[in-house]
Scaffold this active site. Sequence first.
Site, PDB file in Angstrom:
ATOM      1  N   GLU A 102      -2.567   5.450  -3.439  1.00  0.00           N
ATOM      2  CA  GLU A 102      -2.969   4.119  -3.439  1.00  0.00           C
ATOM      3  C   GLU A 102      -0.904   3.257  -3.388  1.00  0.00           C
ATOM      4  O   GLU A 102      -0.669   1.764  -2.120  1.00  0.00           O
ATOM      5  CB  GLU A 102      -4.238   3.005  -4.083  1.00  0.00           C
ATOM      6  CG  GLU A 102      -4.015   1.977  -3.666  1.00  0.00           C
ATOM      7  CD  GLU A 102      -5.119   1.517  -4.579  1.00  0.00           C
ATOM      8  OE1 GLU A 102      -4.784   0.774  -5.176  1.00  0.00           O
ATOM      9  OE2 GLU A 102      -6.115   1.869  -5.476  1.00  0.00           O
ATOM     10  N   HIS A 154      -5.293   9.697  -6.790  1.00  0.00           N
ATOM     11  CA  HIS A 154      -5.544   8.783  -5.613  1.00  0.00           C
ATOM     12  C   HIS A 154      -4.602   6.887  -5.541  1.00  0.00           C
ATOM     13  O   HIS A 154      -3.953   6.340  -4.678  1.00  0.00           O
ATOM     14  CB  HIS A 154      -7.194   8.396  -5.791  1.00  0.00           C
ATOM     15  CG  HIS A 154      -7.518   7.034  -5.243  1.00  0.00           C
ATOM     16  ND1 HIS A 154      -7.858   5.630  -5.987  1.00  0.00           N
ATOM     17  CD2 HIS A 154      -8.148   6.313  -4.315  1.00  0.00           C
ATOM     18  CE1 HIS A 154      -7.835   4.581  -4.955  1.00  0.00           C
ATOM     19  NE2 HIS A 154      -8.711   5.699  -3.970  1.00  0.00           N
ATOM     20  N   ASN A 155      -4.776   6.648  -6.715  1.00  0.00           N
ATOM     21  CA  ASN A 155      -4.125   5.741  -7.048  1.00  0.00           C
ATOM     22  C   ASN A 155      -3.125   5.600  -6.936  1.00  0.00           C
ATOM     23  O   ASN A 155      -2.095   4.320  -6.814  1.00  0.00           O
ATOM     24  CB  ASN A 155      -4.279   4.708  -8.994  1.00  0.00           C
ATOM     25  CG  ASN A 155      -5.708   4.433  -9.205  1.00  0.00           C
ATOM     26  OD1 ASN A 155      -6.921   4.684  -8.215  1.00  0.00           O
ATOM     27  ND2 ASN A 155      -6.017   3.710  -9.891  1.00  0.00           N
ATOM     28  N   SER A 162     -13.541   4.495  -7.247  1.00  0.00           N
ATOM     29  CA  SER A 162     -12.629   3.219  -6.786  1.00  0.00           C
ATOM     30  C   SER A 162     -13.379   2.573  -5.784  1.00  0.00           C
ATOM     31  O   SER A 162     -14.799   3.035  -4.926  1.00  0.00           O
ATOM     32  CB  SER A 162     -11.381   4.089  -6.058  1.00  0.00           C
ATOM     33  OG  SER A 162     -10.796   3.842  -4.831  1.00  0.00           O
ATOM     34  N   LYS A 210      -8.766  10.900  -9.900  1.00  0.00           N
ATOM     35  CA  LYS A 210      -8.797   9.679  -9.533  1.00  0.00           C
ATOM     36  C   LYS A 210      -7.245   8.755  -9.411  1.00  0.00           C
ATOM     37  O   LYS A 210      -6.592   7.599  -9.673  1.00  0.00           O
ATOM     38  CB  LYS A 210      -9.577   8.517 -10.494  1.00  0.00           C
ATOM     39  CG  LYS A 210     -10.263   6.844 -10.397  1.00  0.00           C
ATOM     40  CD  LYS A 210      -9.528   6.858  -9.141  1.00  0.00           C
ATOM     41  CE  LYS A 210     -10.096   4.617  -8.522  1.00  0.00           C
ATOM     42  NZ  LYS A 210      -9.586   3.890  -9.442  1.00  0.00           N
TER      43      LYS A 210
END
Length: 506
Positions: free
Chosen positions: A209, A205-206, A147, A202
């Site tokens: 986000e 995480h997205n 990222s 991840k």
Amino acid sequence: MLSDGFNAAFLNNDMQNITPQGDIGLIGLAVMGQNLVLNMNDHGYTVVVYNRTTAKVDEFLVNEAKGTKVQGAHSIEELVAKLKRPRRVMMLVKAGKPVDDFIAQLVPHLEPGDIIIDGGNSLFDDTNRRQKELESKGLLFIGTGVSGGEEGARRGPSIMPGGSPAAWPHVKEIFQSISAKVDGGAPCCDWVGEEGAGHYVKMVHNGIEYGDMQLICEAYNILKNGLGLSEDEMHDVFAEWNKGELDSYLIEITRDILAKKDTDGSPLVNNILDTAGQKGTGKWTVINSLDLGVPITLMAEAVYARCVSALKTERVKAAKKLKGPKPAIAAAKDPVKRKALINDIRDALYASKIISYTQGYMLMRSAAEEYGWKLNWGGIALMWRGGCIIRSRFLGKIKEAFDKNPKLGNLLLDEYFRSEIKKSQKGWRNVVAQAAKRGIPVPAFSTALSFYDSYRSAILPANLLQAQRDFFGAHTYERTDKPRGEFFHTNWTGQGGTTASTTYTV
């Protein structure tokens, strides 16, 4: 050898005469791939690059990679031949079939102990499958989230590797040296866990986000349409917010976006069509949360908000027929009240952000239990502290919370976050109420507050819901005066009999 003819490609004399010098190979020379290669080169590693369109390899070598130690390859065979053992090959290609296709091309040229690395945004289930398939052939596999976008790849991204544990010692030095650094040099990269744990983290995480971006957009919408602030005034607001607890990459770029002018001198942001795209990782996060029964309501609303934005043509028609209150908030006319409301919007953004990360950690904790992963909660926050899109000062507080109590069940129960929610709550509630009164959509602010109020409620109206389910479908219920796990059925109409349906828990 893995099988007869497994290394047949090396019978080619030209390949046999190559002296391997490459520390790592990289497939995929889009912008992220190119920048990651240059980052590795800066840290002293010799990278061998390959791209399906081989002309791109030559272009890269004579342009961006000119004067570096980067080596080119015009075939998978040549790429592998130029790598030192154990060979490390990283792919930065589109998720799905392209990853499987390149793995299929690589396998015949590799030997036991060689390592394939998927650095794209792959679904963690695919990573689970690929690891098992490759380990059965004697190969090692890493699925790693990367990222930080183009800038992060070039200057230091956040890297979240998982997969075959035996592969980690062979890539650790490379990954940690090229990653972002925080807190006196701590790398934003560490081993996450087996199987698809790296890609899972991840993915979450997205999802976070998505939530962060939606929250910022809702704050922007109230500032613009509720308070009537100009883009320059909003630039100043976000600049001020970026000095405090909201200090983050996304607040920083929002500040800069609002200051950017178009060729005619008008704010560029006003000339951008209000339809948002998405690549699927947010959707994956929400789908997985439903599978695990974890309420990541804020991320879900952020995904759906993008879906609503895509209905542009319908929204334009609806705007002419569906009526509601005008968005202007009366307090905007009074400078003192306007300043107070701006502070309330900041509080709503901050409190909702806490809820978003709380839900993200709830999901990861459930996944760790479901899939048997041992995740380092504070370590994940540290990996996200620098290099990645959601990097912020706020993440340091999450790491502190888990350092203090590694068994912390929910971020809202940490003393610091509990006190921050308490300080922000009045402004948060005021903003949601004002937005509702003025018809300003705030799905993420609203669902964050609803989740908070639900989570802090010892009693919810689900007792009535269970009665309804038992009434029409004999789905049974538990009683408050009996131990958990005992289920009961009532013959509500006197005609239903005593047979109950089966029950299950998500």
